[in-house]
Design a protein around this motif. Structure first.
Motif, PDB file in Angstrom:
ATOM      1  N   ILE A 130       0.838  -1.105  -0.019  1.00  0.00           N
ATOM      2  CA  ILE A 130       0.079   0.162   0.100  1.00  0.00           C
ATOM      3  C   ILE A 130       0.846   1.141  -0.205  1.00  0.00           C
ATOM      4  CG2 ILE A 130      -1.552   1.513   1.322  1.00  0.00           C
ATOM      5  CD1 ILE A 130      -3.078  -1.299   2.133  1.00  0.00           C
ATOM      6  N   SER A 131       1.833   1.187   0.855  1.00  0.00           N
ATOM      7  CA  SER A 131       2.917   2.623   0.891  1.00  0.00           C
ATOM      8  C   SER A 131       3.344   2.607  -0.324  1.00  0.00           C
ATOM      9  CB  SER A 131       4.006   2.361   1.858  1.00  0.00           C
ATOM     10  OG  SER A 131       3.181   2.226   3.223  1.00  0.00           O
ATOM     11  N   ILE A 132       3.881   1.706  -1.126  1.00  0.00           N
ATOM     12  CA  ILE A 132       4.526   1.610  -2.486  1.00  0.00           C
ATOM     13  C   ILE A 132       3.457   2.410  -3.571  1.00  0.00           C
ATOM     14  CG2 ILE A 132       5.458   0.460  -4.690  1.00  0.00           C
ATOM     15  CD1 ILE A 132       6.663  -1.381  -2.764  1.00  0.00           C
ATOM     16  N   LEU A 133       2.353   1.730  -3.438  1.00  0.00           N
ATOM     17  CA  LEU A 133       1.324   2.369  -4.297  1.00  0.00           C
ATOM     18  C   LEU A 133       1.024   4.089  -3.978  1.00  0.00           C
ATOM     19  CD1 LEU A 133      -1.090  -0.641  -4.906  1.00  0.00           C
ATOM     20  CD2 LEU A 133       0.542   0.245  -6.414  1.00  0.00           C
ATOM     21  N   PHE A 134       0.745   4.219  -2.652  1.00  0.00           N
ATOM     22  CA  PHE A 134       0.437   5.600  -2.338  1.00  0.00           C
ATOM     23  C   PHE A 134       1.618   6.505  -2.735  1.00  0.00           C
ATOM     24  CE2 PHE A 134      -2.991   4.582   0.428  1.00  0.00           C
ATOM     25  CZ  PHE A 134      -4.069   5.410   0.134  1.00  0.00           C
ATOM     26  N   THR A 135       2.961   6.099  -2.607  1.00  0.00           N
ATOM     27  CA  THR A 135       4.029   7.009  -3.018  1.00  0.00           C
ATOM     28  C   THR A 135       4.012   7.064  -4.287  1.00  0.00           C
ATOM     29  OG1 THR A 135       5.484   5.915  -1.228  1.00  0.00           O
ATOM     30  CG2 THR A 135       6.758   6.964  -2.874  1.00  0.00           C
ATOM     31  N   ALA A 136       3.604   6.006  -5.094  1.00  0.00           N
ATOM     32  CA  ALA A 136       3.613   6.155  -6.752  1.00  0.00           C
ATOM     33  C   ALA A 136       2.377   7.356  -7.008  1.00  0.00           C
ATOM     34  CB  ALA A 136       3.343   4.854  -7.349  1.00  0.00           C
ATOM     35  N   LEU A 137       1.371   7.373  -6.478  1.00  0.00           N
ATOM     36  CA  LEU A 137       0.353   8.312  -6.238  1.00  0.00           C
ATOM     37  C   LEU A 137       0.867   9.630  -6.178  1.00  0.00           C
ATOM     38  CD1 LEU A 137      -2.940   6.476  -4.994  1.00  0.00           C
ATOM     39  CD2 LEU A 137      -2.452   7.457  -7.495  1.00  0.00           C
ATOM     40  N   ALA A 138       1.563   9.530  -4.967  1.00  0.00           N
ATOM     41  CA  ALA A 138       2.127  11.069  -4.706  1.00  0.00           C
ATOM     42  C   ALA A 138       2.977  11.772  -5.800  1.00  0.00           C
ATOM     43  CB  ALA A 138       2.757  10.965  -3.278  1.00  0.00           C
ATOM     44  N   VAL A 139       3.836  10.666  -6.301  1.00  0.00           N
ATOM     45  CA  VAL A 139       4.866  11.198  -7.378  1.00  0.00           C
ATOM     46  C   VAL A 139       4.306  11.441  -8.509  1.00  0.00           C
ATOM     47  CG1 VAL A 139       6.718  10.392  -8.869  1.00  0.00           C
ATOM     48  CG2 VAL A 139       6.876  10.074  -6.372  1.00  0.00           C
ATOM     49  N   TRP A 140       3.163  10.705  -8.963  1.00  0.00           N
ATOM     50  CA  TRP A 140       2.321  10.802 -10.249  1.00  0.00           C
ATOM     51  C   TRP A 140       1.714  12.144 -10.218  1.00  0.00           C
ATOM     52  CZ3 TRP A 140      -2.980  10.785 -10.244  1.00  0.00           C
ATOM     53  CH2 TRP A 140      -3.444  11.031 -11.594  1.00  0.00           C
ATOM     54  N   THR A 141       0.894  12.311  -9.047  1.00  0.00           N
ATOM     55  CA  THR A 141      -0.030  13.583  -8.935  1.00  0.00           C
ATOM     56  C   THR A 141       0.900  14.910  -8.868  1.00  0.00           C
ATOM     57  OG1 THR A 141      -0.193  13.412  -6.350  1.00  0.00           O
ATOM     58  CG2 THR A 141      -1.947  12.514  -8.169  1.00  0.00           C
ATOM     59  N   GLY A 142       2.168  14.817  -8.221  1.00  0.00           N
ATOM     60  CA  GLY A 142       2.763  16.124  -8.009  1.00  0.00           C
ATOM     61  C   GLY A 142       3.671  16.345  -9.264  1.00  0.00           C
ATOM     62  N   GLY A 143       3.958  15.204 -10.076  1.00  0.00           N
ATOM     63  CA  GLY A 143       4.763  15.536 -11.437  1.00  0.00           C
ATOM     64  C   GLY A 143       3.669  16.040 -12.362  1.00  0.00           C
ATOM     65  N   ASP A 144       2.453  15.748 -12.445  1.00  0.00           N
ATOM     66  CA  ASP A 144       1.595  16.032 -13.317  1.00  0.00           C
ATOM     67  C   ASP A 144       0.988  17.631 -12.972  1.00  0.00           C
ATOM     68  OD1 ASP A 144       1.528  13.730 -14.443  1.00  0.00           O
ATOM     69  OD2 ASP A 144      -0.555  13.116 -14.239  1.00  0.00           O
ATOM     70  N   ALA A 145       1.137  17.751 -11.884  1.00  0.00           N
ATOM     71  CA  ALA A 145       0.604  19.176 -11.265  1.00  0.00           C
ATOM     72  C   ALA A 145       1.822  20.046 -11.408  1.00  0.00           C
ATOM     73  CB  ALA A 145       0.221  19.214  -9.855  1.00  0.00           C
ATOM     74  N   ILE A 146       2.949  19.729 -11.413  1.00  0.00           N
ATOM     75  CA  ILE A 146       4.211  20.748 -11.813  1.00  0.00           C
ATOM     76  C   ILE A 146       4.088  20.888 -13.254  1.00  0.00           C
ATOM     77  CG2 ILE A 146       6.724  21.020 -11.930  1.00  0.00           C
ATOM     78  CD1 ILE A 146       6.598  19.038  -9.240  1.00  0.00           C
TER      79      ILE A 146
END
Length: 503
Positions: A130-146
């Motif tokens: 779960i932590s790996i997937l949530f980390t991936a979501l954080a990186v994904w949404t952060g990168g897309d927002a930037i």
């Protein structure tokens, strides 16, 4: 080991990587999954709220508020779905905040008292995934927002290559902070929480002219109101409950001698409802303004915002990748080292950082990462909630008293001890977990999978609630009909089953 009756062991407890160096911001944390001595318990309950707020004023949480609006609910229906869902999740989360102050280690290791010193690998594995997937979501949404923000601000094209560049940058930053550890992570959250929180307040003000509190919603995605409402409320509950195993990574630094259980529970509930529910509510507020409520969230938000406010959304994007990603990656490093004790926290953190980036890369190239990760999280959460419920019942049954030295048996490569049960497994907890997971999956309703019970529940996906009920009910039943050996209880007096009479 002789307990002092409070669940707190003598200070000379043996652990494989114990250290005399306290955890300080800016220095690499020396503690891993070993017992944290009283002298190093420098944290306080308020830090729970800071971490939950700082790590959650980010797009992975904000996007959850888009869900009830995208499902067709009105503003007020979405408001109550988010508020009540977050409150319910906070109530379920609160008991898990109490475990680590008593055990002095993280929650997966602490669960050894209930699942057995080998059986607790179930929790470690679930937490890791779960932590790996949530980390991936954080990186994904952060990168897309930037990428989306820079496209509008500077004209740099928002392409897959651009996003990949920011994924790499965010992953590198998150790994670095996570390697430094708890104190540095806490410092980051205390910085992000007030600054990012102020941006959300500012966003409410500047978007108010476009907001319609009478927004009636659209076509209900699941046909009826209540099936759709529950589908909109459950994600809010799950994002709060999702911290159940990770929260012990922070609360193990809180001394039960200095702070009461009530103070810890209060800080946890406030963090769940305000720190986590607040950003989700902001997501619902902004999504109700979209011309197409079902449109992709981050890019649409950037487009409807005033140009000057996009600068602040860029900051949220950076915080989204760093603050949330750091909390999850830090937890994942601890979880991997608890599964493979020979791998210490720092190299384990590097390993899971790379794994999270691979998930982002594959998800981006192979399809819609948000859809794919959301479904995987739905499936994993059923097992996660089942596990957490069993531990919560176990905590109550053990009266919150534990033998921290016996919890570290597996970590030391030993066998036996108070929590050995049968070959390191407690069949009562394990069976309750399996039953709850199977029943929960049968009531799950996702884009990929619909359980056979959903049609009997009016189309409502209640797998989450079914898991809670079955896990609690079956574990209590097993404890009643087949009580555990009295020696497994530090208190000597379990709340369920036979009681040991003191000589």
């Amino acid at each position: 080991m002789v307990s002092n009756g409070t669940g707190t062991p003598p200070e000379n407890i043996h652990t494989p990587d114990a250290t005399d160096q306290p955890d300080v911001a800016g220095k690499i944390e020396k503690h891993g999954i070993n017992f944290i001595p009283e002298a190093h318990r420098h944290s306080r309950p308020m830090n729970i709220t800071w971490i939950m707020a700082g790590s959650c004023v980010t797009f992975p949480l904000i996007v959850q508020g888009w869900i009830p609006i995208a499902l067709g609910l009105s503003w007020w229906a979405s408001f109550w779905a988010v508020l009540l869902g977050s409150a319910f999740g906070a109530i379920l989360l609160a008991p898990m905040a109490l475990l680590s102050p008593r055990t002095g280690t993280n929650n997966p290791i602490g669960s050894s008292a209930h699942f057995g010193v080998v059986g607790r690998i179930v929790g470690s594995t679930l937490a890791l995934l779960i932590s790996i997937l949530f980390t991936a979501l954080a990186v994904w949404t952060g990168g897309d927002a930037i990428a989306a923000s820079l496209d509008r601000l500077t004209g740099i094209p928002d392409t897959t290559a651009t996003r990949f560049f920011w994924y790499v940058v965010l992953t590198a930053v998150v790994i670095t902070i996570s390697v430094y550890g708890h104190a540095t992570m806490l410092f980051l959250q205390r910085l992000v929480a007030p600054t990012a929180g102020a941006i959300l307040v500012l966003g409410v003000i500047i978007l108010w002219p476009k907001f319609d509190p009478g927004y009636a919603g659209g076509e209900l995605a699941l046909g009826g109101f209540w099936p759709t409402w529950f589908a909109g409320a459950i994600p809010s509950a799950l994002v709060v409950v999702g911290f159940s195993l990770a929260i012990g990574d922070w609360t193990r630094y809180i001394s039960p001698k200095k702070y009461s259980s009530r103070q810890i529970v209060r800080a946890t509930v406030v963090g769940g409802i305000v720190g986590m529910g607040g950003p989700v509510m902001w997501g619902a507020y902004t999504a109700s303004i979209f011309a197409d409520p079902s449109a992709e969230y981050v890019g649409t938000l950037v487009q409807i915002s005033p140009l000057w406010f996009v600068i602040f959304l860029l900051y949220l994007g950076i915080g989204s990748g760093c603050a949330q990603g750091t909390v999850n990656m830090y937890s994942t490093g601890l979880d991997l080292s608890s599964i493979l004790p020979q791998i210490k926290r720092v190299p384990a953190t590097f390993a899971v950082g790379i794994a999270s980036f691979i998930v982002v890369a594959v998800g981006t190239l192979a399809g819609s990462i948000i859809d794919n990760l959301t479904v995987f999280l739905d499936l994993l959460t059923i097992g996660f909630v089942s596990f957490v419920t069993v531990v919560a019942v176990g905590y109550w049954n053990h009266r919150g008293q534990y033998d921290p030295d016996a919890l570290q048996v597996f970590v030391r490569g030993e066998k036996g001890g108070r929590y050995w049960y049968t070959n390191g497994w407690n069949w009562r907890a394990t069976t309750a977990f399996v039953l709850a997971t199977l029943v929960g999956l049968s009531g799950l309703n996702t884009a990929w999978y619909v359980g056979f019970l959903v049609s009997h529940l009016g189309g409502i996906g209640l797998g989450f609630l079914l898991s809670v009920a079955v896990a609690a009910g079956s574990y209590i039943f097993f404890l009643w009909v087949a009580p555990e050996d009295p020696s497994s209880y530090v208190s000597g007096s379990p709340r369920i089953g036979r009681r040991r009479v003191s000589a």
